[in-house]
Design a protein around this motif. Structure first.
Motif, PDB file in Angstrom:
ATOM      1  N   VAL A 169      16.136   6.923  20.141  1.00 19.05           N
ATOM      2  CA  VAL A 169      15.696   8.207  19.558  1.00 19.05           C
ATOM      3  C   VAL A 169      14.180   8.390  19.667  1.00 19.05           C
ATOM      4  CG1 VAL A 169      17.646   8.312  17.959  1.00 19.05           C
ATOM      5  CG2 VAL A 169      15.488   7.315  17.165  1.00 19.05           C
ATOM      6  N   GLY A 170      13.515   7.501  20.439  1.00 15.11           N
ATOM      7  CA  GLY A 170      12.078   7.639  20.693  1.00 15.11           C
ATOM      8  C   GLY A 170      11.207   7.361  19.483  1.00 15.11           C
ATOM      9  N   MET A 171      11.669   6.469  18.567  1.00  7.53           N
ATOM     10  CA  MET A 171      10.917   6.220  17.333  1.00  7.53           C
ATOM     11  C   MET A 171      10.508   4.754  17.161  1.00  7.53           C
ATOM     12  SD  MET A 171      10.361   9.059  15.738  1.00  7.53           S
ATOM     13  CE  MET A 171       9.927   8.586  14.065  1.00  7.53           C
ATOM     14  N   LEU A 172      10.593   3.956  18.225  1.00  7.16           N
ATOM     15  CA  LEU A 172      10.274   2.528  18.081  1.00  7.16           C
ATOM     16  C   LEU A 172       8.819   2.305  17.679  1.00  7.16           C
ATOM     17  CD1 LEU A 172      11.321  -0.364  18.195  1.00  7.16           C
ATOM     18  CD2 LEU A 172      10.744  -0.413  20.622  1.00  7.16           C
ATOM     19  N   SER A 173       7.915   3.128  18.196  1.00  3.20           N
ATOM     20  CA  SER A 173       6.494   2.921  17.879  1.00  3.20           C
ATOM     21  C   SER A 173       6.188   3.202  16.398  1.00  3.20           C
ATOM     22  CB  SER A 173       5.612   3.791  18.778  1.00  3.20           C
ATOM     23  OG  SER A 173       5.940   5.153  18.590  1.00  3.20           O
ATOM     24  N   PHE A 174       7.132   3.794  15.681  1.00  3.86           N
ATOM     25  CA  PHE A 174       6.944   4.099  14.251  1.00  3.86           C
ATOM     26  C   PHE A 174       7.607   3.053  13.341  1.00  3.86           C
ATOM     27  CE2 PHE A 174       6.421   8.069  16.458  1.00  3.86           C
ATOM     28  CZ  PHE A 174       5.485   8.791  15.726  1.00  3.86           C
ATOM     29  N   LYS A 175       8.107   1.956  13.912  1.00  9.82           N
ATOM     30  CA  LYS A 175       8.989   1.074  13.138  1.00  9.82           C
ATOM     31  C   LYS A 175       8.353   0.505  11.866  1.00  9.82           C
ATOM     32  CE  LYS A 175       8.246  -3.121  15.949  1.00  9.82           C
ATOM     33  NZ  LYS A 175       7.495  -3.909  14.982  1.00  9.82           N
ATOM     34  N   ASP A 176       7.018   0.339  11.852  1.00  7.91           N
ATOM     35  CA  ASP A 176       6.369  -0.239  10.661  1.00  7.91           C
ATOM     36  C   ASP A 176       5.806   0.821   9.715  1.00  7.91           C
ATOM     37  OD1 ASP A 176       6.885  -2.863  11.561  1.00  7.91           O
ATOM     38  OD2 ASP A 176       5.172  -2.733  12.925  1.00  7.91           O
ATOM     39  N   ARG A 177       5.976   2.094  10.069  1.00  3.95           N
ATOM     40  CA  ARG A 177       5.473   3.171   9.205  1.00  3.95           C
ATOM     41  C   ARG A 177       6.408   3.381   8.022  1.00  3.95           C
ATOM     42  NH1 ARG A 177       2.574   6.957  12.523  1.00  3.95           N
ATOM     43  NH2 ARG A 177       2.661   8.561  10.905  1.00  3.95           N
ATOM     44  N   ASN A 178       5.854   3.848   6.908  1.00  6.13           N
ATOM     45  CA  ASN A 178       6.695   4.195   5.775  1.00  6.13           C
ATOM     46  C   ASN A 178       7.461   5.480   6.103  1.00  6.13           C
ATOM     47  OD1 ASN A 178       7.462   5.471   3.164  1.00  6.13           O
ATOM     48  ND2 ASN A 178       6.414   3.698   2.309  1.00  6.13           N
ATOM     49  N   ILE A 179       8.754   5.506   5.792  1.00 11.27           N
ATOM     50  CA  ILE A 179       9.590   6.667   6.116  1.00 11.27           C
ATOM     51  C   ILE A 179       9.024   7.952   5.504  1.00 11.27           C
ATOM     52  CG2 ILE A 179      11.176   6.149   4.168  1.00 11.27           C
ATOM     53  CD1 ILE A 179      12.415   7.630   7.461  1.00 11.27           C
ATOM     54  N   GLY A 180       8.377   7.840   4.346  1.00 16.01           N
ATOM     55  CA  GLY A 180       7.830   9.008   3.656  1.00 16.01           C
ATOM     56  C   GLY A 180       6.638   9.634   4.355  1.00 16.01           C
ATOM     57  N   GLU A 181       6.016   8.902   5.303  1.00 13.57           N
ATOM     58  CA  GLU A 181       4.839   9.441   6.013  1.00 13.57           C
ATOM     59  C   GLU A 181       5.234  10.307   7.210  1.00 13.57           C
ATOM     60  OE1 GLU A 181       2.514   6.108   7.317  1.00 13.57           O
ATOM     61  OE2 GLU A 181       2.456   5.218   5.317  1.00 13.57           O
ATOM     62  N   LEU A 182       6.512  10.321   7.539  1.00  9.32           N
ATOM     63  CA  LEU A 182       6.940  11.015   8.754  1.00  9.32           C
ATOM     64  C   LEU A 182       7.244  12.481   8.482  1.00  9.32           C
ATOM     65  CD1 LEU A 182       9.419   8.384  10.264  1.00  9.32           C
ATOM     66  CD2 LEU A 182       6.941   8.495  10.489  1.00  9.32           C
ATOM     67  N   SER A 183       7.206  13.277   9.543  1.00  5.96           N
ATOM     68  CA  SER A 183       7.600  14.694   9.429  1.00  5.96           C
ATOM     69  C   SER A 183       9.120  14.765   9.279  1.00  5.96           C
ATOM     70  CB  SER A 183       7.194  15.451  10.698  1.00  5.96           C
ATOM     71  OG  SER A 183       8.026  15.048  11.786  1.00  5.96           O
ATOM     72  N   GLY A 184       9.605  15.952   8.906  1.00 10.45           N
ATOM     73  CA  GLY A 184      11.046  16.146   8.749  1.00 10.45           C
ATOM     74  C   GLY A 184      11.819  15.814  10.017  1.00 10.45           C
ATOM     75  N   GLY A 185      11.292  16.257  11.162  1.00  9.69           N
ATOM     76  CA  GLY A 185      11.970  15.994  12.437  1.00  9.69           C
ATOM     77  C   GLY A 185      12.012  14.513  12.763  1.00  9.69           C
ATOM     78  N   GLN A 186      10.897  13.815  12.490  1.00 11.79           N
ATOM     79  CA  GLN A 186      10.855  12.366  12.742  1.00 11.79           C
ATOM     80  C   GLN A 186      11.816  11.629  11.809  1.00 11.79           C
ATOM     81  OE1 GLN A 186       6.641  11.968  12.091  1.00 11.79           O
ATOM     82  NE2 GLN A 186       6.185  11.854  14.289  1.00 11.79           N
ATOM     83  N   GLN A 187      11.844  12.044  10.550  1.00 13.33           N
ATOM     84  CA  GLN A 187      12.775  11.415   9.605  1.00 13.33           C
ATOM     85  C   GLN A 187      14.217  11.573  10.082  1.00 13.33           C
ATOM     86  OE1 GLN A 187      12.176  12.907   5.631  1.00 13.33           O
ATOM     87  NE2 GLN A 187      10.242  11.853   5.363  1.00 13.33           N
TER      88      GLN A 187
END
Length: 255
Positions: A133-151
């Motif tokens: 889903v193209g989100m591996l580079s975000f793996k250590d980010r807190n889920i709450g920091e992401l945009s709605g689409g990224q979530q």
């Protein structure tokens, strides 16, 4: 996939459902073949979400029959074959203290066992799902920091991680901006065509996905139309109006 090609993944027969005295579904029958990408469309309050809840076993059947993978729903136990993504992006608690990796890993809780340590193979599955889903580079980010689409892409990865054969998505792009909506549908297209996952998408935005879906079902209490996407695209405005009443502008094909 161990499913018999000839057996529909979902078979809904003569389903009717009422909340107290209000009939929300009336004699709805439809089949979803393996490998299909079905869009379910209809105005607000037309019974779409009720139908999903009956298919997912959340609501008890009052009249009619639902079969999943060739089995009556009452006997069906293989729920890990089915992934579900809801309108989470709109209502997710942004203060929730979990990383993207942890959220996706939680999709394997049944396989790992509660409070057990995930093994290397489990972590590999998480990486693979996030990659798809193209989100591996975000793996250590807190889920709450992401945009709605990224979530929402993370929630798709969470469903993908248990390798389902069927994925059901209930208006997953609510609260997601237009640019991310396109990327989101590209991911669904990839899951259907490359991973062979059967998809059911409840959407208000059918004009955006008619080039990706294989079948469309129009529901407004009863089933007004069920056929392949090409047939749906050939319906004229008058025919759509008879299904939707005043809601036809939701489905304009001028994208």
């Amino acid at each position: 996939m161990g499913n018999n090609k000839g057996i529909p993944i979902i078979k809904v027969e003569d389903i009717s459902y009422k909340y107290s005295k209000d009939l929300v579904l009336e004699d709805v029958s439809l089949q979803v073949p393996q490998g299909a990408f079905l869009a379910i469309v209809g105005p607000n309050g037309s019974g779409k979400s009720t139908l999903l809840k009956l298919i997912l076993g959340v609501l008890k059947i009052q009249k009619g029959e639902v079969e999943l993978f060739g089995q009556p729903i009452r006997q069906f136990k293989d729920w890990q074959k089915i992934g579900f993504v809801s309108q989470k992006a709109n209502s997710f608690n942004t203060g929730f203290p979990a990383t993207v990796f942890e959220v996706v890993l939680s999709g394997l809780t049944k396989k790992i066992g509660l409070f057990k340590i995930p093994r290397k193979e489990h972590k590999k599955k998480v990486v693979k799902a996030l990659e798809s889903v193209g989100m591996l580079s975000f793996k250590d980010r807190n889920i709450g920091e992401l945009s709605g689409g990224q979530q929402q892409r993370v929630f798709i990865a969470r469903s993908l991680v248990s390798e389902p054969e069927l994925m059901i998505l209930d208006e997953p792009t609510v609260g997601v901006d237009q640019k991310n909506v396109q990327q989101f549908y590209e991911i669904l297209d990839m899951m259907n065509k490359q991973l062979g996952i059967t998809l059911i998408l409840v959407t208000h935005d059918v004009a955006t996905v008619t080039d990706k879906v294989t079948h469309v079902a129009c529901i407004n209490k009863t089933l007004h139309f069920h056929g392949d996407a090409c047939e749906y695209n050939e319906l004229n405005e008058e025919e759509l109006s008879s299904i939707y009443g005043h809601g036809v502008q939701l489905l304009s094909h001028n994208h």
